[in-house]
Write an enzyme that holds these catalytic residues in place. Structure first.
Site, PDB file in Angstrom:
ATOM      1  CE  LYS A 126      11.790  19.463 -10.025  1.00 29.68           C
ATOM      2  NZ  LYS A 126      10.502  20.086 -10.794  1.00 29.68           N
ATOM      3  CD  GLU A 144       9.048  13.073 -15.005  1.00 26.68           C
ATOM      4  OE1 GLU A 144       8.787  13.571 -14.659  1.00 26.68           O
ATOM      5  OE2 GLU A 144      10.301  14.077 -15.535  1.00 26.68           O
ATOM      6  CB  SER A 200      12.878  23.192 -13.559  1.00 22.96           C
ATOM      7  OG  SER A 200      12.573  24.766 -14.038  1.00 22.96           O
ATOM      8  CG  HIS A 206      -1.320  -0.790   1.583  1.00 21.53           C
ATOM      9  ND1 HIS A 206      -2.740  -1.763   1.370  1.00 21.53           N
ATOM     10  CD2 HIS A 206      -1.079  -2.554   2.444  1.00 21.53           C
ATOM     11  CE1 HIS A 206      -3.629  -2.544   0.726  1.00 21.53           C
ATOM     12  NE2 HIS A 206      -2.303  -3.493   1.692  1.00 21.53           N
TER      13      HIS A 206
END
Ligand code: ARG
Length: 461
Positions: free
Chosen positions: A290, A297, A284, A163
């Site tokens: 970043k 992804e 970024s 979970h």
């Protein structure tokens, strides 16, 4: 309505009085997409021509001319000087037309005892057979990288999750080898699928077979097919082998996406379990701090693309009457894109696994928090005769007590612990460290170091 062009000489033009409408030509041509099959088309045609000569269906001299012509055409295509024409619809007709331009009337003999229907089925099988073999190797490389990473980090302990909540500590190696096993099944599915790709459809003609005394076994031998299709109608209309491959790829992508997703999470500041190599991340344009995990992804996202291709192919095939239908031409885009996406993603995943930096201290600290030894406290009580349900209840109350005091179980004094159960003795502490918790899961398939080491030794890729 787009007006028909002046009648051009199509390879199938005999029956037609008018030329094809320009809009239809644009709509139906597949050459932009299937040009990629040129090598397989030529390979198949050479085998076919040789067989035709052996069977004396065409003269040996013309067959030689055909073979030579086809080889020249192959180099023309590879050098980028082949005059592709959309008027010729697809790669099969482009090559055949060029062959006749080059060697004259003999070129017209190549298509004896053959239809584009069995020809395209052959080309797709030759193409996919080659690609699946490469993909199987790519899966193996990824597996080797996972096993290598597991071996190098054999002593790293991390929280295992259910979970997405900390559940029980496990070895990072055990977690990585879970993916090894998933990819192993993917590989088996691909090998299995290869067996059904590897069947020769050529010789089925348009659908009913051919009147010529062809030797299909000879063509199969020349092209390395262990089997020959048994039903001409099935052979020209079957695309199960594509469905199977894209289905197997979809399952492979389920696995890639799970690994990708975990590594996106793990590289976040919230987890901070790993650091992805700089060369595989981007910054970024606005936020200077970043470091984004774009590669996992994108692998996660490409999963959607491959699932979409499976849906497209299934839908193209659904309810198609036998035998060949032009619908089948639409199989190419989803297939080619699946092949490219699978290969690129396996390669990227392998490189990321190779370059990952494991933050072992962070993993260990996370494994020490969260009362993941509560099950072991319960198991300890069971060994001292407490029924598991009561033991579970006692351990739960210990956890609640610890939460209230901001302490770990092992930080409680023996007399404190004894208040929960008189069965608890001094030796309990030996059961509570993460190392002990991991090391005691020795039943087959468990995370104990001895198990994982044995598994690493027996792995074969
Ligand atoms: N371009 C076609 C395809 O990819 C080749 C077969 C065409 N056959 C036909 N009867 N029109 O499926």
């Amino acid at each position: 309505m787009s007006s028909p062009k002046a009648k051009e000489k199509k390879l199938w033009g005999g029956r037609f009085a008018a030329g094809t409408a320009a809009s239809v030509e644009a709509f139906t041509a597949s050459i932009e997409i299937d040009a990629r099959l040129y090598r397989h088309d030529i390979m198949g045609s050479i085998a076919h021509a040789k067989m035709l000569a052996k069977q004396r269906i065409i003269p040996a001299r013309e067959a030689q001319k055909i073979v030579r012509g086809l080889k020249i055409i192959q180099t023309e295509i590879e050098r980028g000087i082949f005059p592709f024409s959309p008027t010729d619809e697809d790669i099969h007709m482009n090559i055949e037309r060029r062959l006749t331009e080059k060697i004259g009337a003999a070129g017209g003999m190549l298509h004896t005892a053959r239809s584009r229907n069995d020809q395209v089925a052959l080309d797709m099988r030759l193409f996919l057979r080659e690609e699946v073999r490469l993909i199987i190797e790519a899966v193996k490389s990824l597996q080797r990288e996972l096993a290598g990473t597991a071996k190098r980090h054999i002593d790293v302990i991390m929280p295992g999750y259910t979970h997405l909540q900390r559940a029980q500590p496990v070895l990072l190696a055990h977690h990585l080898l879970a993916y090894f096993d998933m990819f192993d099944r993917d590989r088996q599915r691909l090998v299995d699928c290869l067996g059904r790709i590897n069947v020769l459809p050529l010789g089925s003609g348009a659908l009913a077979g051919t009147t010529f005394p062809i030797d299909r076994a000879h063509v199969a031998k020349l092209l390395g097919f262990p089997r020959v299709s048994k039903n001409s109608i099935d052979a020209v209309s079957d695309r199960d082998f594509l469905l199977e491959f894209v289905a197997a790829s979809s399952i492979l992508f389920v696995h890639l996406s799970r690994l990708a997703e975990e590594w996106v999470l793990w590289s976040s500041q919230e987890f901070s379990f790993i650091e992805l190599p700089d060369g595989y991340c981007t910054g970024s344009s606005m936020m200077p701090q970043k470091k984004n995990p774009d590669v996992p992804e994108l692998i996660r996202a490409k999963t959607g693309r491959v699932f979409g291709h499976l849906q497209a192919l299934l839908t193209i095939m659904k309810g198609l009457p036998l035998a060949y239908n032009r619908d089948l031409q639409e199989d190419k885009t989803p297939l080619f894109d699946t092949v490219d996406t699978v290969k690129a993603s396996l390669q990227m995943m392998r490189e990321i696994v190779q370059g990952v930096k494991v933050k072992r201290e962070r993993m260990l600290a996370a494994a020490q928090d969260g009362f993941m030894n509560a099950t072991d406290l319960a198991d300890y009580l069971v060994q001292r005769g407490v029924p598991f349900r009561s033991a579970h209840e006692i351990a739960g109350r210990v956890v609640q007590y610890c939460i209230g005091r901001g302490q770990r179980i092992a930080e409680l004094a023996l007399n404190e612990l004894k208040r929960f159960s008189s069965k608890i003795e001094k030796d309990v502490y030996r059961y509570l460290s993460v190392e002990a918790v991991v090391g005691r899961r020795r039943a087959l398939g468990g995370t104990a170091r001895s198990n994982v080491l044995r598994r690493l030794k027996e792995l074969r890729v």
